[in-house]
Motif scaffolding. Sequence first.
Motif, PDB file in Angstrom:
ATOM      1  N   GLU A 232      31.466   3.321 -37.125  1.00  0.00           N
ATOM      2  CA  GLU A 232      30.981   4.634 -36.691  1.00  0.00           C
ATOM      3  C   GLU A 232      31.343   4.905 -35.239  1.00  0.00           C
ATOM      4  N   LEU A 233      31.237   3.887 -34.390  1.00  0.00           N
ATOM      5  CA  LEU A 233      31.596   4.051 -32.984  1.00  0.00           C
ATOM      6  C   LEU A 233      33.083   4.368 -32.840  1.00  0.00           C
ATOM      7  N   MET A 234      33.922   3.674 -33.570  1.00  0.00           N
ATOM      8  CA  MET A 234      35.360   3.945 -33.502  1.00  0.00           C
ATOM      9  C   MET A 234      35.672   5.354 -33.999  1.00  0.00           C
ATOM     10  N   ALA A 235      34.975   5.806 -35.048  1.00  0.00           N
ATOM     11  CA  ALA A 235      35.190   7.163 -35.575  1.00  0.00           C
ATOM     12  C   ALA A 235      34.772   8.214 -34.545  1.00  0.00           C
ATOM     13  N   LEU A 236      33.610   7.993 -33.898  1.00  0.00           N
ATOM     14  CA  LEU A 236      33.175   8.933 -32.856  1.00  0.00           C
ATOM     15  C   LEU A 236      34.156   8.945 -31.685  1.00  0.00           C
ATOM     16  N   ALA A 237      34.622   7.775 -31.298  1.00  0.00           N
ATOM     17  CA  ALA A 237      35.573   7.681 -30.191  1.00  0.00           C
ATOM     18  C   ALA A 237      36.843   8.449 -30.518  1.00  0.00           C
ATOM     19  N   ALA A 238      37.307   8.342 -31.756  1.00  0.00           N
ATOM     20  CA  ALA A 238      38.512   9.080 -32.156  1.00  0.00           C
ATOM     21  C   ALA A 238      38.260  10.587 -32.099  1.00  0.00           C
ATOM     22  N   ALA A 239      37.068  11.020 -32.511  1.00  0.00           N
ATOM     23  CA  ALA A 239      36.740  12.446 -32.491  1.00  0.00           C
ATOM     24  C   ALA A 239      36.682  12.978 -31.067  1.00  0.00           C
ATOM     25  N   PHE A 240      36.220  12.145 -30.128  1.00  0.00           N
ATOM     26  CA  PHE A 240      36.112  12.572 -28.729  1.00  0.00           C
ATOM     27  C   PHE A 240      37.342  12.192 -27.905  1.00  0.00           C
ATOM     28  N   HIS A 241      38.366  11.643 -28.559  1.00  0.00           N
ATOM     29  CA  HIS A 241      39.597  11.223 -27.883  1.00  0.00           C
ATOM     30  C   HIS A 241      39.310  10.300 -26.713  1.00  0.00           C
ATOM     31  N   ASP A 242      38.517   9.271 -26.986  1.00  0.00           N
ATOM     32  CA  ASP A 242      38.100   8.312 -25.965  1.00  0.00           C
ATOM     33  C   ASP A 242      38.204   6.919 -26.571  1.00  0.00           C
ATOM     34  N   SER A 243      38.162   5.909 -25.731  1.00  0.00           N
ATOM     35  CA  SER A 243      38.151   4.548 -26.265  1.00  0.00           C
ATOM     36  C   SER A 243      36.752   4.229 -26.770  1.00  0.00           C
ATOM     37  N   SER A 244      36.666   3.355 -27.740  1.00  0.00           N
ATOM     38  CA  SER A 244      35.350   2.998 -28.265  1.00  0.00           C
ATOM     39  C   SER A 244      34.520   2.297 -27.195  1.00  0.00           C
ATOM     40  N   GLU A 245      35.171   1.541 -26.299  1.00  0.00           N
ATOM     41  CA  GLU A 245      34.443   0.870 -25.226  1.00  0.00           C
ATOM     42  C   GLU A 245      33.830   1.875 -24.255  1.00  0.00           C
ATOM     43  N   ALA A 246      34.599   2.893 -23.885  1.00  0.00           N
ATOM     44  CA  ALA A 246      34.087   3.911 -22.962  1.00  0.00           C
ATOM     45  C   ALA A 246      32.958   4.701 -23.600  1.00  0.00           C
ATOM     46  N   LEU A 247      33.129   5.066 -24.858  1.00  0.00           N
ATOM     47  CA  LEU A 247      32.087   5.819 -25.553  1.00  0.00           C
ATOM     48  C   LEU A 247      30.841   4.960 -25.717  1.00  0.00           C
ATOM     49  N   ALA A 248      31.021   3.684 -26.026  1.00  0.00           N
ATOM     50  CA  ALA A 248      29.871   2.785 -26.158  1.00  0.00           C
ATOM     51  C   ALA A 248      29.111   2.711 -24.845  1.00  0.00           C
ATOM     52  N   GLY A 249      29.819   2.657 -23.733  1.00  0.00           N
ATOM     53  CA  GLY A 249      29.172   2.637 -22.427  1.00  0.00           C
ATOM     54  C   GLY A 249      28.378   3.901 -22.171  1.00  0.00           C
ATOM     55  N   GLU A 250      28.949   5.041 -22.527  1.00  0.00           N
ATOM     56  CA  GLU A 250      28.251   6.317 -22.337  1.00  0.00           C
ATOM     57  C   GLU A 250      26.994   6.392 -23.215  1.00  0.00           C
ATOM     58  N   LEU A 251      27.131   5.969 -24.461  1.00  0.00           N
ATOM     59  CA  LEU A 251      25.981   5.989 -25.373  1.00  0.00           C
ATOM     60  C   LEU A 251      24.888   5.034 -24.914  1.00  0.00           C
ATOM     61  N   LEU A 252      25.288   3.849 -24.480  1.00  0.00           N
ATOM     62  CA  LEU A 252      24.310   2.881 -23.989  1.00  0.00           C
ATOM     63  C   LEU A 252      23.618   3.405 -22.737  1.00  0.00           C
ATOM     64  N   GLY A 253      24.384   4.009 -21.840  1.00  0.00           N
ATOM     65  CA  GLY A 253      23.796   4.589 -20.633  1.00  0.00           C
ATOM     66  C   GLY A 253      22.769   5.661 -20.960  1.00  0.00           C
ATOM     67  N   ALA A 254      23.083   6.513 -21.922  1.00  0.00           N
ATOM     68  CA  ALA A 254      22.150   7.571 -22.329  1.00  0.00           C
ATOM     69  C   ALA A 254      20.898   6.971 -22.971  1.00  0.00           C
ATOM     70  N   ALA A 255      21.078   5.946 -23.792  1.00  0.00           N
ATOM     71  CA  ALA A 255      19.930   5.307 -24.441  1.00  0.00           C
ATOM     72  C   ALA A 255      19.036   4.623 -23.421  1.00  0.00           C
ATOM     73  N   ILE A 256      19.636   3.982 -22.432  1.00  0.00           N
ATOM     74  CA  ILE A 256      18.852   3.324 -21.384  1.00  0.00           C
ATOM     75  C   ILE A 256      18.066   4.353 -20.577  1.00  0.00           C
ATOM     76  N   ALA A 257      18.707   5.451 -20.218  1.00  0.00           N
ATOM     77  CA  ALA A 257      18.013   6.503 -19.467  1.00  0.00           C
ATOM     78  C   ALA A 257      16.848   7.056 -20.274  1.00  0.00           C
ATOM     79  N   ASP A 258      17.051   7.284 -21.575  1.00  0.00           N
ATOM     80  CA  ASP A 258      15.969   7.776 -22.438  1.00  0.00           C
ATOM     81  C   ASP A 258      14.828   6.762 -22.514  1.00  0.00           C
ATOM     82  N   ALA A 259      15.177   5.484 -22.609  1.00  0.00           N
ATOM     83  CA  ALA A 259      14.142   4.442 -22.697  1.00  0.00           C
ATOM     84  C   ALA A 259      13.310   4.404 -21.423  1.00  0.00           C
TER      85      ALA A 259
END
Length: 72
Positions: free
Chosen positions: A12-39
């Motif tokens: 799912e992460l790789m599919a989202l990364a492809a949709a946003f034209h980003d690397s899965s690592e960069a997108l994972a970092g952004e998602l993790l950052g958002a989740a941490i801020a929400d927490a």
Amino acid sequence: MSAALPGDLALELMALAAAFHDSSEALAGELLGAAIADAWEALDDGQLLQATRACRRLLDGGGTAEGSPPRH
């Protein structure tokens, strides 16, 4: 830092990364950052104090968890 993901989440992460034209690592970092801020925003006062203390210990080179001895 790296983290293992179960196969379905990795796909799912790789599919989202492809949709946003980003690397899965960069997108994972952004998602993790958002989740941490929400927490952090969801913490009650006691939890916020405990998390802040843990953060200070980590920054000061102390232990990694409540009551853990410092690692040298």
